[in-house]
Enzyme design. Structure first.
Site, PDB file in Angstrom:
ATOM      1  N   HIS A 114       0.601  -1.080   0.164  1.00  0.00           N
ATOM      2  CA  HIS A 114      -0.049   0.059   0.563  1.00  0.00           C
ATOM      3  C   HIS A 114       0.839   1.429  -0.108  1.00  0.00           C
ATOM      4  O   HIS A 114       1.742   1.203   0.653  1.00  0.00           O
ATOM      5  CB  HIS A 114      -0.459   0.489   0.950  1.00  0.00           C
ATOM      6  N   ASP A 135     -14.853   3.355   8.162  1.00  0.00           N
ATOM      7  CA  ASP A 135     -13.590   4.412   7.798  1.00  0.00           C
ATOM      8  C   ASP A 135     -14.301   5.445   7.084  1.00  0.00           C
ATOM      9  O   ASP A 135     -14.107   6.502   6.780  1.00  0.00           O
ATOM     10  CB  ASP A 135     -12.614   3.874   7.508  1.00  0.00           C
ATOM     11  N   ARG A 188     -13.763  13.880   8.480  1.00  0.00           N
ATOM     12  CA  ARG A 188     -13.173  14.362   9.238  1.00  0.00           C
ATOM     13  C   ARG A 188     -12.140  15.463   8.076  1.00  0.00           C
ATOM     14  O   ARG A 188     -12.030  16.029   8.028  1.00  0.00           O
ATOM     15  CB  ARG A 188     -12.143  13.377   9.350  1.00  0.00           C
ATOM     16  N   SER A 209      -7.852   4.661  10.063  1.00  0.00           N
ATOM     17  CA  SER A 209      -7.788   4.576   9.100  1.00  0.00           C
ATOM     18  C   SER A 209      -7.241   3.703   7.319  1.00  0.00           C
ATOM     19  O   SER A 209      -8.236   2.854   7.556  1.00  0.00           O
ATOM     20  CB  SER A 209      -8.158   6.113   8.299  1.00  0.00           C
ATOM     21  N   LYS A 225      -8.565  -0.412   6.179  1.00  0.00           N
ATOM     22  CA  LYS A 225      -8.695  -0.798   4.805  1.00  0.00           C
ATOM     23  C   LYS A 225      -7.751  -2.012   4.588  1.00  0.00           C
ATOM     24  O   LYS A 225      -8.454  -3.018   3.993  1.00  0.00           O
ATOM     25  CB  LYS A 225      -8.666   0.055   4.433  1.00  0.00           C
TER      26      LYS A 225
HETATM   27  N1  URA Z   1      -5.882   7.882   3.332  1.00  0.00           N
HETATM   28  C1  URA Z   1      -6.405   7.332   3.982  1.00  0.00           C
HETATM   29  O1  URA Z   1      -7.017   6.016   3.886  1.00  0.00           O
HETATM   30  N2  URA Z   1      -6.949   8.495   5.195  1.00  0.00           N
HETATM   31  C2  URA Z   1      -6.593   9.077   6.323  1.00  0.00           C
HETATM   32  O2  URA Z   1      -6.775   9.427   7.509  1.00  0.00           O
HETATM   33  C3  URA Z   1      -5.636   9.396   5.431  1.00  0.00           C
HETATM   34  C4  URA Z   1      -4.975   9.141   4.113  1.00  0.00           C
END
Ligand code: URA
Length: 434
Positions: free
Chosen positions: A82, A161, A168, A183, A187
């Protein structure tokens, strides 16, 4: 339990328990806790922070808010990679087939680009017919057969999320380390791989502008991954100039194919090898970093990575002939060279501005539903450290609209910083957190 009391507790600097965090995330996902209470909680977290334990509980609660892929039906140690997002970042297109060519299963969920950063799915859709809308069954089957499959993020992956990130984004509560780490990791954990290699970018074009911030985020994510029982490493890499020379979807696909043919830009390949080494080590295919790197280099030399990429493109509905004939991919109608007006050396190319130039050309998304033009973008003819004379071409713009090309031109001129002295070489790899 009342959300009001939890907000008060966090406001006063106390730690929330697992039960309280589960209550909050479940209630928010179901719509029982309103946005205004969740915003107050996010702001309290920004001021008071969260402990390692709280961060883990938040991550797991968000992971469990939707489906969690069970990859146990795929043989071997499944590795995922990632990136926190950058400009010109076509790493997955080269790295994933290299690793898969070594027999290591790569089961990857990817996203689309937004703003000045690109996304792997958009790049793969440059191959007509290519689809990332795989069913779970197809996904497992492709990883078992081809060793590589890339799927778009399903709507039900960490839905808490998704909702929280959108909140956010509009309440100035994105930039808190525990919130960012949980966050991203919610995932990644929901995507089910056994081992995760993170590419945490730092510099002008990255989410984390400074190295200390990038290391702090990397450490936070590695801790979460380890506490969740995963093998995990984070490589901190440079994003102070775009990665490689190409920015824009088809241009990047062409550069990825060049790289699979052994002609990849040096800075780009350095990042590919650093990430790949960690993936090979996690899959227990090599014992040392040197051995892992040699194995990866071999996949380029013997073209097995190129063939693996073609096999993967075909397995997901694309035309694999284009992998061997990338010049057939469509190109933009207008080609405009950006001229240099100063003598000296390129000291910096602000990646964000180059990403924005590509966005202006129509190559990126302004909102998540924008249509994009796959043919447009920017090729960087000069990179950091290069000597430049007056009249040299700094970069080449590929556009389909002259007005937009002129706008991009201005941005690219601003992105290049030229100085009289040659700058010290910059290492692409800032460190590895394990
Ligand atoms: N990328 C994400 O998936 N979440 C965040 O909070 C910031 C960047």
């Amino acid at each position: 339990m009342r959300m009001y009391d939890l907000i008060t507790k966090k406001k006063n600097g106390e730690a929330l328990t697992k039960e309280e965090i589960d209550f909050m995330i479940e209630g928010y996902t179901k719509g029982e806790i309103p946005d205004y209470q969740m915003s107050a909680m996010m702001m309290a977290i920004c001021f008071q922070g969260m402990s390692e334990e709280e961060t883990l509980h938040l991550t797991l609660a968000m992971r469990d808010s939707g489906e969690v892929l069970d990859l146990s039906r795929i043989d071997g140690i499944k590795v995922d990679k990632h990136s926190t997002g950058g400009v010109g970042d076509k790493t997955s297109l080269v790295l994933a087939p290299m690793v898969a060519a070594l027999g290591i299963p790569v089961a990857k969920m990817s996203g689309r680009g937004l703003g000045h950063t690109g996304g792997t799915i958009d790049k793969l859709e440059c191959f007509p017919g290519f689809s990332t809308s795989l069913t779970e069954e197809q996904f497992y089957e492709n990883v078992n057969n081809v060793k590589l499959a890339i799927m778009g993020q399903t709507a039900n992956l960490a839905p808490a999320d998704k909702k929280l990130y959108a909140l956010r984004d509009v309440t100035a509560t994105v930039d808190q380390l525990s919130l960012i780490a949980s966050s991203i990791m919610s995932k990644k954990l929901a995507a089910g791989a056994d081992a995760i290699v993170l590419d945490v970018k730092t510099g002008n074009g990255a989410f984390m502008k400074t190295e200390p911030d990038a290391f702090a985020l990397a450490e936070e994510m590695v801790k979460i991954g380890q506490n969740a029982g995963k093998k995990i490493a984070a490589v901190i890499t440079d994003m102070d100039q775009p990665l490689g020379n190409a920015v824009g979807n088809i241009l990047e696909v062409k550069e990825a194919i060049l790289s699979l043919n052994g002609l990849g830009p040096k800075d780009f390949m350095e990042v590919v090898y650093a990430l790949g080494t960690q993936m090979v080590l996690f899959a227990a295919k090599a014992e040392t970093e040197e051995e892992a790197r040699t194995m990866l280099e071999e996949t380029i030399k013997n073209k097995t990575a190129l063939d693996k990429f073609a096999e993967f493109v075909e397995a997901q509905g694309g035309d694999k002939r284009l992998v061997y004939q990338p010049e057939v991919l469509p190109s933009a109608g207008i080609v405009l060279e950006v001229m240099n007006t100063e003598e000296g050396y390129v000291s910096r190319i602000k990646a964000e501005d180059i990403g924005l130039a590509s966005l202006v050309l129509g190559g990126g998304r302004v909102t998540k539903d924008s249509e994009i033009d796959l043919t447009v973008g920017v090729l960087l003819n000069k990179k950091r450290g290069d000597k430049v004379r007056m009249g040299d071409t700094l970069a080449t713009i590929f556009a389909n609209d002259m007005e937009k090309a002129k706008e991009a031109y201005a941005k690219i001129v601003c992105a290049y910083e030229i100085q009289p002295k040659q700058p010290e070489p910059v290492s692409m790899i800032k460190g590895v957190v394990r």
